[in-house]
Design an enzyme around this catalytic site. Structure first.
Site, short mmCIF file in Angstrom:
data_model
loop_
_atom_site.label_atom_id
_atom_site.label_comp_id
_atom_site.label_asym_id
_atom_site.label_seq_id
_atom_site.Cartn_x
_atom_site.Cartn_y
_atom_site.Cartn_z
N CYS A 125 2.68 13.47 60.65
CA CYS A 125 1.83 14.47 61.32
C CYS A 125 1.19 13.92 62.59
O CYS A 125 1.62 14.23 63.71
CB CYS A 125 0.74 14.99 60.38
SG CYS A 125 1.36 15.84 58.92
N ARG A 126 0.17 13.09 62.44
CA ARG A 126 -0.62 12.70 63.61
C ARG A 126 0.08 11.73 64.55
O ARG A 126 0.13 11.98 65.77
CB ARG A 126 -1.96 12.09 63.15
CG ARG A 126 -2.88 13.10 62.49
CD ARG A 126 -4.01 12.43 61.76
NE ARG A 126 -3.51 11.66 60.62
CZ ARG A 126 -4.23 10.86 59.87
NH1 ARG A 126 -5.52 10.71 60.13
NH2 ARG A 126 -3.69 10.22 58.85
N SER A 127 0.61 10.62 64.03
CA SER A 127 1.17 9.64 64.96
C SER A 127 2.47 10.10 65.63
O SER A 127 2.67 9.81 66.81
CB SER A 127 1.32 8.25 64.32
OG SER A 127 2.20 8.26 63.22
N ASP B 221 -6.87 14.20 59.42
CA ASP B 221 -5.56 14.38 58.81
C ASP B 221 -5.32 15.86 58.52
O ASP B 221 -6.07 16.46 57.75
CB ASP B 221 -5.54 13.57 57.50
CG ASP B 221 -4.16 13.53 56.88
OD1 ASP B 221 -3.31 14.34 57.28
OD2 ASP B 221 -3.95 12.68 55.99
N CYS C 201 -0.60 6.17 61.90
CA CYS C 201 -1.41 6.99 60.99
C CYS C 201 -1.03 6.64 59.56
O CYS C 201 -0.52 5.53 59.31
CB CYS C 201 -1.25 8.49 61.29
SG CYS C 201 0.40 9.15 61.01
N ASN D 102 2.98 8.96 59.02
CA ASN D 102 3.91 9.01 60.17
C ASN D 102 4.74 10.30 60.17
O ASN D 102 5.88 10.31 60.62
CB ASN D 102 4.83 7.77 60.21
CG ASN D 102 5.57 7.57 61.54
OD1 ASN D 102 6.65 7.02 61.57
ND2 ASN D 102 5.00 8.02 62.63
P1 4NP Z 1 -0.25 11.74 58.74
O1 4NP Z 1 -0.52 12.82 57.59
O2 4NP Z 1 -0.90 10.45 58.28
O3 4NP Z 1 -0.93 12.32 59.92
O4 4NP Z 1 1.24 11.64 58.88
C1 4NP Z 1 -0.19 12.62 56.24
C2 4NP Z 1 1.06 12.94 55.79
C3 4NP Z 1 1.37 12.79 54.45
C4 4NP Z 1 0.42 12.31 53.58
C5 4NP Z 1 -0.84 11.98 54.04
C6 4NP Z 1 -1.14 12.14 55.38
N1 4NP Z 1 0.73 12.18 52.20
O5 4NP Z 1 -0.18 11.85 51.42
O6 4NP Z 1 1.87 12.37 51.81
#
Ligand code: 4NP
Length: 159
Positions: A16-18, A127, A11, A14
């Site tokens: 939340c989703r993955s 997201d 993702c 790294n």
């Molecule tokens: P992820 O979510 O891609 O599912 O881990 C996010 C976590 C942090 C950020 C963006 C998406 N960020 O912009 O910090």
């Protein structure tokens, strides 16, 4: 199953989703007794959260479904991952575009959208980072379904 399979979830951050996909898929694989044949990891295309654990909201939502994400640590996607992993499954179209740009230059495993395995009618895992609690539940629903589909695919291919 005769050959091992290596699966990488990707993702953006790294956190939340993955990692949620990794934790849920680890549980599905263990339930199928295939933990010695299927190696699982996750990473992000971005570098902001390297070394950090998953977002507390992801951890809490996963814990409620019996999935422990507390040991996971964020790392960034690396070119070599396309050589190491047999399945590189990404959460959204931006992740796909980012990883495909590298894949076009280096070859290796072609990345695919994770939800292609999920039959949910959705293409992307939204997201949840900037949204409310329900976003994290939605991520879990989607990755559970797609994880089951991915496991079936691996079992069929490697049987
Ligand atoms: P992820 O979510 O891609 O599912 O881990 C996010 C976590 C942090 C950020 C963006 C998406 N960020 O912009 O910090």
């Amino acid at each position: 199953m005769s050959k091992p399979a290596n699966v990488l979830f990707v993702c953006l951050g790294n956190i939340c989703r993955s990692p949620t996909a990794e934790g849920v898929f680890r549980k599905l694989v263990a339930r199928a007794g295939l933990q010695d044949q299927i190696q699982i990891d996750s990473c992000g295309t971005g570098n902001w959260h390297i070394g950090k654990g998953p977002d507390s909201r992801s951890q809490e939502a996963a814990q409620k479904r019996g999935v422990d994400l507390s040991a996971l640590k964020a790392r960034q996607f690396a070119e070599n991952d396309l050589k190491t992993f047999d399945y590189v499954v990404v959460m959204d179209r931006q992740n796909l575009a980012d990883v495909k740009e590298i894949w076009r230059q280096t070859g290796g495993t072609e990345p695919t959208l994770f939800l292609e395995y999920g039959r949910s009618g959705l293409a992307e895992v939204p997201d949840p980072y900037f949204g409310g609690e329900d976003g994290f539940e939605h991520v879990l629903d989607l990755v559970e379904k797609a994880g089951e589909g991915l496991l079936r695919d691996i079992q069929e291919r490697l049987a």
